[in-house]
Design a protein around this motif. Sequence first.
Motif, PDB file in Angstrom:
ATOM      1  N   TYR A 210       0.814  -1.206   0.000  1.00 45.00           N
ATOM      2  CA  TYR A 210       0.000   0.000   0.000  1.00 45.00           C
ATOM      3  C   TYR A 210       0.852   1.262   0.000  1.00 45.00           C
ATOM      4  O   TYR A 210       0.572   2.219  -0.730  1.00 45.00           O
ATOM      5  N   GLY A 211       1.878   1.284   0.843  1.00 46.78           N
ATOM      6  CA  GLY A 211       2.699   2.486   0.950  1.00 46.78           C
ATOM      7  C   GLY A 211       3.442   2.789  -0.327  1.00 46.78           C
ATOM      8  O   GLY A 211       3.488   3.938  -0.783  1.00 46.78           O
ATOM      9  N   ASN A 212       4.051   1.773  -0.927  1.00 46.07           N
ATOM     10  CA  ASN A 212       4.765   2.006  -2.174  1.00 46.07           C
ATOM     11  C   ASN A 212       3.814   2.374  -3.307  1.00 46.07           C
ATOM     12  O   ASN A 212       4.181   3.119  -4.218  1.00 46.07           O
ATOM     13  N   THR A 213       2.604   1.835  -3.258  1.00 46.75           N
ATOM     14  CA  THR A 213       1.618   2.220  -4.267  1.00 46.75           C
ATOM     15  C   THR A 213       1.254   3.699  -4.122  1.00 46.75           C
ATOM     16  O   THR A 213       1.121   4.422  -5.116  1.00 46.75           O
ATOM     17  N   ALA A 214       1.117   4.155  -2.886  1.00 49.53           N
ATOM     18  CA  ALA A 214       0.846   5.588  -2.668  1.00 49.53           C
ATOM     19  C   ALA A 214       2.002   6.435  -3.185  1.00 49.53           C
ATOM     20  O   ALA A 214       1.793   7.485  -3.809  1.00 49.53           O
ATOM     21  N   ASP A 215       3.218   5.979  -2.943  1.00 50.68           N
ATOM     22  CA  ASP A 215       4.377   6.704  -3.464  1.00 50.68           C
ATOM     23  C   ASP A 215       4.366   6.738  -4.988  1.00 50.68           C
ATOM     24  O   ASP A 215       4.739   7.736  -5.602  1.00 50.68           O
ATOM     25  N   ALA A 216       3.972   5.628  -5.590  1.00 45.94           N
ATOM     26  CA  ALA A 216       3.927   5.561  -7.050  1.00 45.94           C
ATOM     27  C   ALA A 216       2.901   6.546  -7.596  1.00 45.94           C
ATOM     28  O   ALA A 216       3.116   7.170  -8.646  1.00 45.94           O
ATOM     29  N   VAL A 217       1.784   6.695  -6.898  1.00 45.26           N
ATOM     30  CA  VAL A 217       0.772   7.676  -7.318  1.00 45.26           C
ATOM     31  C   VAL A 217       1.373   9.073  -7.364  1.00 45.26           C
ATOM     32  O   VAL A 217       1.208   9.813  -8.338  1.00 45.26           O
ATOM     33  N   VAL A 218       2.098   9.449  -6.317  1.00 43.72           N
ATOM     34  CA  VAL A 218       2.700  10.776  -6.274  1.00 43.72           C
ATOM     35  C   VAL A 218       3.705  10.949  -7.414  1.00 43.72           C
ATOM     36  O   VAL A 218       3.717  11.976  -8.101  1.00 43.72           O
ATOM     37  N   ALA A 219       4.543   9.939  -7.616  1.00 45.90           N
ATOM     38  CA  ALA A 219       5.562  10.031  -8.664  1.00 45.90           C
ATOM     39  C   ALA A 219       4.932  10.103 -10.051  1.00 45.90           C
ATOM     40  O   ALA A 219       5.353  10.909 -10.900  1.00 45.90           O
TER      41      ALA A 219
ATOM     42  N   ALA B  48       3.264  13.522 -10.497  1.00 45.58           N
ATOM     43  CA  ALA B  48       4.247  14.603 -10.619  1.00 45.58           C
ATOM     44  C   ALA B  48       4.933  14.581 -11.963  1.00 45.58           C
ATOM     45  O   ALA B  48       5.244  15.633 -12.534  1.00 45.58           O
ATOM     46  N   GLN B  49       5.160  13.400 -12.506  1.00 40.21           N
ATOM     47  CA  GLN B  49       5.873  13.314 -13.780  1.00 40.21           C
ATOM     48  C   GLN B  49       4.960  13.481 -14.990  1.00 40.21           C
ATOM     49  O   GLN B  49       5.316  14.162 -15.938  1.00 40.21           O
ATOM     50  N   GLY B  50       3.776  12.872 -14.942  1.00 41.69           N
ATOM     51  CA  GLY B  50       2.953  12.852 -16.142  1.00 41.69           C
ATOM     52  C   GLY B  50       1.554  13.405 -15.999  1.00 41.69           C
ATOM     53  O   GLY B  50       0.767  13.327 -16.941  1.00 41.69           O
ATOM     54  N   GLY B  51       1.193  13.933 -14.833  1.00 44.38           N
ATOM     55  CA  GLY B  51      -0.144  14.460 -14.646  1.00 44.38           C
ATOM     56  C   GLY B  51      -1.054  13.492 -13.925  1.00 44.38           C
ATOM     57  O   GLY B  51      -0.784  12.286 -13.833  1.00 44.38           O
ATOM     58  N   ALA B  52      -2.168  14.006 -13.403  1.00 44.70           N
ATOM     59  CA  ALA B  52      -3.071  13.213 -12.578  1.00 44.70           C
ATOM     60  C   ALA B  52      -3.610  11.989 -13.297  1.00 44.70           C
ATOM     61  O   ALA B  52      -3.817  10.937 -12.685  1.00 44.70           O
ATOM     62  N   ALA B  53      -3.834  12.103 -14.597  1.00 45.95           N
ATOM     63  CA  ALA B  53      -4.405  10.968 -15.328  1.00 45.95           C
ATOM     64  C   ALA B  53      -3.504   9.747 -15.278  1.00 45.95           C
ATOM     65  O   ALA B  53      -3.981   8.606 -15.273  1.00 45.95           O
ATOM     66  N   GLN B  54      -2.196   9.961 -15.224  1.00 43.75           N
ATOM     67  CA  GLN B  54      -1.263   8.839 -15.200  1.00 43.75           C
ATOM     68  C   GLN B  54      -1.342   8.067 -13.888  1.00 43.75           C
ATOM     69  O   GLN B  54      -0.959   6.901 -13.822  1.00 43.75           O
ATOM     70  N   ALA B  55      -1.841   8.717 -12.842  1.00 46.72           N
ATOM     71  CA  ALA B  55      -1.907   8.081 -11.525  1.00 46.72           C
ATOM     72  C   ALA B  55      -3.293   7.545 -11.204  1.00 46.72           C
ATOM     73  O   ALA B  55      -3.513   7.022 -10.110  1.00 46.72           O
ATOM     74  N   ARG B  56      -4.229   7.656 -12.120  1.00 48.18           N
ATOM     75  CA  ARG B  56      -5.623   7.344 -11.809  1.00 48.18           C
ATOM     76  C   ARG B  56      -5.823   5.895 -11.382  1.00 48.18           C
ATOM     77  O   ARG B  56      -6.513   5.616 -10.391  1.00 48.18           O
ATOM     78  N   GLN B  57      -5.213   4.943 -12.097  1.00 47.86           N
ATOM     79  CA  GLN B  57      -5.466   3.539 -11.780  1.00 47.86           C
ATOM     80  C   GLN B  57      -4.997   3.156 -10.371  1.00 47.86           C
ATOM     81  O   GLN B  57      -5.789   2.614  -9.588  1.00 47.86           O
ATOM     82  N   PRO B  58      -3.747   3.412 -10.003  1.00 45.05           N
ATOM     83  CA  PRO B  58      -3.350   3.064  -8.641  1.00 45.05           C
ATOM     84  C   PRO B  58      -4.067   3.893  -7.583  1.00 45.05           C
ATOM     85  O   PRO B  58      -4.315   3.405  -6.469  1.00 45.05           O
ATOM     86  N   LEU B  59      -4.435   5.137  -7.899  1.00 50.60           N
ATOM     87  CA  LEU B  59      -5.171   5.946  -6.935  1.00 50.60           C
ATOM     88  C   LEU B  59      -6.535   5.318  -6.660  1.00 50.60           C
ATOM     89  O   LEU B  59      -6.958   5.204  -5.501  1.00 50.60           O
ATOM     90  N   GLN B  60      -7.219   4.896  -7.696  1.00 52.46           N
ATOM     91  CA  GLN B  60      -8.525   4.274  -7.514  1.00 52.46           C
ATOM     92  C   GLN B  60      -8.408   2.975  -6.734  1.00 52.46           C
ATOM     93  O   GLN B  60      -9.274   2.645  -5.918  1.00 52.46           O
ATOM     94  N   TRP B  61      -7.339   2.239  -6.962  1.00 45.72           N
ATOM     95  CA  TRP B  61      -7.131   1.009  -6.195  1.00 45.72           C
ATOM     96  C   TRP B  61      -6.965   1.339  -4.713  1.00 45.72           C
ATOM     97  O   TRP B  61      -7.534   0.661  -3.847  1.00 45.72           O
TER      98      TRP B  61
END
Length: 414
Positions: A279-288, A291-304
Motif C-alpha cells: 500500500y505504501g509504495n503504491t501511494a508513493d507511485a501515485v505521487v511520482a 508529478a511526472q505525467g499528470g493526474a491521469a497517469q496516476a488514476r489507476q493506482p489511486l482508484q485502487w
Amino acid sequence: MNIRRSAAALAGIAVLGAAAAPAVAASPSPSPSAALPSGLYGSTDPTYDGVWRQSLALLAQHTVGVRPADEAVDWLTGQQCADGSFAAFRPDAAAACDAKLMVDTNSTAAAVQALAALGGHDAQTGKAVAWLKSVQNDDGGWGYTPGGASDANSTSVVVGALAAAGEKPAGTLKDGKSPYDALVKLALPCSDGGAFAYQPDKDGKLAANADATAAAVLGILGKGLVAEAGQAAAPTCSGSGGPTPVQAAANGAAYLAQAVRKDGHLTSALPGADDQPDYGNTADAVVALAAQGGAAQARQPLQWLEKNAASWAEQSGPAAYAQLILAAHAAGTDPRAFGGRDLVSALNSTGPAPKAAGATGDAKNAEDGKDGKTTEAADDSGSSFGVWWFVGVCLVAGIGVGFLLSGRAKRRQP
C-alpha cells in the motif's frame, strides 16, 4: 516511503553492517506504564520512526489547510541536535546529542520539508540543510547515515529538503557532482525496464526497485514529499546509453506505470509476502506518476487505493494516513472523501487537536482531535517499520536479498 523511512532505516542497518544487530522480532510497542511524548502523532513506540511520522503528519495537515497544534510542531523542533541533524527519535530531548545517537539524512530531510512548509523555522531548517550539505558524498548523493553509500531514497528525500529550503539541488555539489548525477547512476536502461535501483549490489550491478524508483522520479524532478500534478507527456521509456535526468525520470515513471497496470498496485517485497499488495509504495507511485505525467497517469493506482487502503491506514497510523493524503493531493482528489473515508479527520485524531480549521478545512477537523490521539493498532506508522527492522536484521545477518530499502516508514520493491 511506505511509510517511507523504513527503507532508509534499513540502509542505516546496512551501514552498521558488520556490527551485531539487535535481535528484534516484532514492532516495539510502548509498555502500559511508558507514556508517549506529548505532541507526538501515533500511539506506538517512536524509536525507529518518530521524526519521520511526525514530519509526514505535519506536512499532510499543512497541505490540506489544517493548522497543527503548537505542541506537535514543538515536539519536532525539540528533536533537533545542536549541529542541525535529526535522529529517528531522541527519548530525552533535553540531553545533548552524542556519538552514540544515530542521526540520519532521512529524518533530517523530512523534518526540513515539514518545518519549511509550516514557515517560521528558518534557523532550524538552515542548520539542518548545512548539516546535510556537510555529509554529502563525493558522488553527489547521500546515504542513510553520514558516510554510508549513496542510495536513491536518501538522495531523493534530501533533494526535496534542499528545494523546500530554497536551495538549488543542481547547484549542491561535492567534487563537482550533484544529487542528480548520483541518481542517474542508479537508473537502469530501458532494455531493463527503466527503473532505478536502491543501490548497486556488491558486484556493482543494479536491480530494479519500485520504492527507489518512485523516490528517484520525484528527486530528479526536484520535488519533495509533497508534489503537484505535472504537465509532462505520458511516461514512455526511451533513449539508449546513459539517460539525462529528465529522461531518467520519464523512464522511471514508465516502469511504475507498467508495474501497476495489471492489478492497480505494487506488490510487497517482504519474504513470504508474495503477491501481497504494498500500500505504501503504491501511494508513493501515485505521487511520482502524477508529478511526472499528470493526474491521469496516476488514476489507476489511486482508484485502487481508494477501494482498498482504508484498513491498512487504520492499522498503520499517522504516516500511512499522511501518505494517502499526499497521494490524493498529487492526483487532485479530495482526501476528505477518499473511498468514503475522511483521511484528514483520521490523521488529526492520531495526535494533538489542530489549532483551527484551515482555509480548506472545517470545524469537524479540529473537533476530531479534541481528545488527543486515539488508540491505534499495534502496527502504527512507526508501524510497519517494526517488521522492516526485523527484516533488516535478517538481511544484515545474511539472508541475501541483495539490497535494502529506504523509507523510515518506507520500503523496497524488487
